[in-house]
Design a protein around this motif. Structure first.
Motif, PDB file in Angstrom:
ATOM      1  N   GLY A 192      -5.476 -12.519  11.912  1.00 45.85           N
ATOM      2  CA  GLY A 192      -5.342 -13.468  10.805  1.00 45.85           C
ATOM      3  C   GLY A 192      -6.136 -13.107   9.564  1.00 45.85           C
ATOM      4  O   GLY A 192      -5.883 -13.672   8.494  1.00 45.85           O
ATOM      5  N   VAL A 193      -7.094 -12.233   9.682  1.00 45.53           N
ATOM      6  CA  VAL A 193      -7.899 -11.908   8.497  1.00 45.53           C
ATOM      7  C   VAL A 193      -7.430 -10.626   7.806  1.00 45.53           C
ATOM      8  O   VAL A 193      -8.112 -10.111   6.917  1.00 45.53           O
ATOM      9  N   GLY A 194      -6.289 -10.112   8.210  1.00 43.35           N
ATOM     10  CA  GLY A 194      -5.735  -8.939   7.535  1.00 43.35           C
ATOM     11  C   GLY A 194      -5.489  -9.210   6.058  1.00 43.35           C
ATOM     12  O   GLY A 194      -5.242 -10.347   5.658  1.00 43.35           O
ATOM     13  N   LEU A 195      -5.581  -8.157   5.275  1.00 44.45           N
ATOM     14  CA  LEU A 195      -5.407  -8.288   3.824  1.00 44.45           C
ATOM     15  C   LEU A 195      -4.074  -7.677   3.407  1.00 44.45           C
ATOM     16  O   LEU A 195      -3.769  -6.534   3.761  1.00 44.45           O
ATOM     17  N   CYS A 196      -3.297  -8.426   2.659  1.00 47.63           N
ATOM     18  CA  CYS A 196      -2.050  -7.900   2.107  1.00 47.63           C
ATOM     19  C   CYS A 196      -2.348  -6.886   1.004  1.00 47.63           C
ATOM     20  O   CYS A 196      -3.440  -6.903   0.408  1.00 47.63           O
ATOM     21  N   ALA A 197      -1.367  -6.091   0.695  1.00 44.22           N
ATOM     22  CA  ALA A 197      -1.498  -5.099  -0.373  1.00 44.22           C
ATOM     23  C   ALA A 197      -1.873  -5.755  -1.699  1.00 44.22           C
ATOM     24  O   ALA A 197      -2.647  -5.213  -2.494  1.00 44.22           O
ATOM     25  N   GLU A 198      -1.351  -6.962  -1.925  1.00 44.38           N
ATOM     26  CA  GLU A 198      -1.601  -7.660  -3.188  1.00 44.38           C
ATOM     27  C   GLU A 198      -3.072  -8.066  -3.327  1.00 44.38           C
ATOM     28  O   GLU A 198      -3.579  -8.187  -4.432  1.00 44.38           O
ATOM     29  N   CYS A 199      -3.728  -8.297  -2.175  1.00 48.59           N
ATOM     30  CA  CYS A 199      -5.159  -8.634  -2.224  1.00 48.59           C
ATOM     31  C   CYS A 199      -5.930  -7.458  -2.815  1.00 48.59           C
ATOM     32  O   CYS A 199      -6.791  -7.637  -3.690  1.00 48.59           O
ATOM     33  N   GLY A 200      -5.619  -6.262  -2.313  1.00 50.48           N
ATOM     34  CA  GLY A 200      -6.280  -5.064  -2.841  1.00 50.48           C
ATOM     35  C   GLY A 200      -5.967  -4.871  -4.312  1.00 50.48           C
ATOM     36  O   GLY A 200      -6.829  -4.482  -5.102  1.00 50.48           O
ATOM     37  N   PHE A 213       5.194  -5.991 -11.797  1.00 47.23           N
ATOM     38  CA  PHE A 213       4.715  -5.808 -10.418  1.00 47.23           C
ATOM     39  C   PHE A 213       5.832  -5.296  -9.526  1.00 47.23           C
ATOM     40  O   PHE A 213       6.980  -5.737  -9.637  1.00 47.23           O
ATOM     41  N   THR A 214       5.476  -4.382  -8.641  1.00 46.07           N
ATOM     42  CA  THR A 214       6.424  -3.980  -7.610  1.00 46.07           C
ATOM     43  C   THR A 214       5.678  -3.779  -6.304  1.00 46.07           C
ATOM     44  O   THR A 214       4.478  -3.526  -6.284  1.00 46.07           O
ATOM     45  N   CYS A 215       6.403  -3.905  -5.224  1.00 43.24           N
ATOM     46  CA  CYS A 215       5.810  -3.810  -3.898  1.00 43.24           C
ATOM     47  C   CYS A 215       6.831  -3.103  -3.014  1.00 43.24           C
ATOM     48  O   CYS A 215       8.035  -3.367  -3.119  1.00 43.24           O
ATOM     49  N   VAL A 216       6.350  -2.183  -2.172  1.00 39.98           N
ATOM     50  CA  VAL A 216       7.280  -1.500  -1.274  1.00 39.98           C
ATOM     51  C   VAL A 216       6.831  -1.634   0.167  1.00 39.98           C
ATOM     52  O   VAL A 216       5.633  -1.670   0.471  1.00 39.98           O
ATOM     53  N   GLY A 217       7.814  -1.694   1.058  1.00 41.51           N
ATOM     54  CA  GLY A 217       7.553  -1.794   2.485  1.00 41.51           C
ATOM     55  C   GLY A 217       7.563  -0.416   3.145  1.00 41.51           C
ATOM     56  O   GLY A 217       7.568   0.612   2.453  1.00 41.51           O
ATOM     57  N   PRO A 218       7.579  -0.397   4.479  1.00 44.31           N
ATOM     58  CA  PRO A 218       7.479   0.856   5.230  1.00 44.31           C
ATOM     59  C   PRO A 218       8.503   1.910   4.831  1.00 44.31           C
ATOM     60  O   PRO A 218       8.219   3.109   4.856  1.00 44.31           O
ATOM     61  N   ASP A 219       9.704   1.485   4.461  1.00 41.39           N
ATOM     62  CA  ASP A 219      10.766   2.420   4.081  1.00 41.39           C
ATOM     63  C   ASP A 219      10.671   2.848   2.612  1.00 41.39           C
ATOM     64  O   ASP A 219      11.518   3.582   2.117  1.00 41.39           O
ATOM     65  N   GLY A 220       9.662   2.355   1.906  1.00 44.23           N
ATOM     66  CA  GLY A 220       9.498   2.724   0.497  1.00 44.23           C
ATOM     67  C   GLY A 220      10.381   1.918  -0.436  1.00 44.23           C
ATOM     68  O   GLY A 220      10.385   2.132  -1.650  1.00 44.23           O
ATOM     69  N   GLU A 221      11.112   0.972   0.125  1.00 44.96           N
ATOM     70  CA  GLU A 221      12.002   0.139  -0.711  1.00 44.96           C
ATOM     71  C   GLU A 221      11.334  -1.194  -1.048  1.00 44.96           C
ATOM     72  O   GLU A 221      10.382  -1.609  -0.375  1.00 44.96           O
ATOM     73  N   LEU A 270      -0.625 -13.416  -7.413  1.00 49.41           N
ATOM     74  CA  LEU A 270      -0.035 -12.755  -8.580  1.00 49.41           C
ATOM     75  C   LEU A 270       0.076 -13.712  -9.759  1.00 49.41           C
ATOM     76  O   LEU A 270      -0.152 -13.330 -10.916  1.00 49.41           O
ATOM     77  N   TYR A 271       0.395 -14.963  -9.471  1.00 55.14           N
ATOM     78  CA  TYR A 271       0.536 -15.970 -10.539  1.00 55.14           C
ATOM     79  C   TYR A 271      -0.779 -16.162 -11.284  1.00 55.14           C
ATOM     80  O   TYR A 271      -0.813 -16.334 -12.505  1.00 55.14           O
TER      81      TYR A 271
END
Ligand SMILES: O=c1ccn([C@H]2C[C@H](O)[C@@H](CO)O2)c(=O)[nH]1
Length: 161
Positions: free
Chosen positions: A76-84, A100-108, A120-121
């Motif tokens: 539960g304490v994992g950090l999302c990419a957006e936190c970084g 802003f853009t964000c990609v998952g494991p497949d790069g999409e 982000l807001y």
């Protein structure tokens, strides 16, 4: 009252880093942003989900900030990419997120999770442009009717019983 909540109280449209004269989607180098997100995804620490994520954003001064997800044995304490990403934004001089853009494991393209939309807001406000699988949309579509810093102007002061 902090400096930011004072500013929010004085101006209902306030959010940190707001500037006039926004760039439109066509002025943004989305290819470069995606490339930055794909690159930082390679730094993700995602041994529990196996779901590395990379995020990249253009700041109003032209720099690009990035982040990757960093998980934890206590899931539960994992950090999302957006936190970084928002941490990096502030650590490297602050400013307003413009695109802003964000990609998952497949790069999409990957949509930011609910909590990260709020992150982000805070730093991009309603005009932040977000890349999605169905095109580039403003934050107002990603987080409609958002709660934000200006709502805090209604604070009545500390309370306790
Ligand atoms: O917007 C998102 C959504 C998910 N994740 C991460 C969290 C977790 O480490 C993994 C699987 O949910 O993806 C992000 O970094 N950002």
């Amino acid at each position: 009252m902090t400096e930011q909540s004072q500013a929010a109280a004085a101006d209902p449209d306030f959010y940190p880093g707001r500037v006039a004269g926004d760039a439109g989607p066509e002025q943004i180098d989305w290819t470069a942003l995606r490339a930055a997100a794909r690159l930082i995804k390679e730094k993700a620490y995602a041994p529990y989900s196996g779901f590395p994520v990379g995020a990249a954003a253009l700041v109003d001064d032209g720099r690009i900030v990035t982040g990757c997800n960093v998980e934890n044995a206590s899931y539960g304490v994992g950090l999302c990419a957006e936190c970084g990403l928002v941490s990096s934004l502030n650590a490297t001089g602050g400013g307003r997120l413009v695109a802003f853009t964000c990609v998952g494991p497949d790069g999409e393209s990957l949509m930011p999770c609910g909590r990260c939309r709020q992150l982000l807001y805070e730093f991009g406000g309603p005009e932040l442009l977000v890349e999605t699988s169905h095109g580039i949309v403003p934050m107002t579509q990603v987080l409609p009717d958002a709660f934000g810093p200006s709502d805090l102007s209604r604070a009545t002061g500390p309370t306790h019983t």
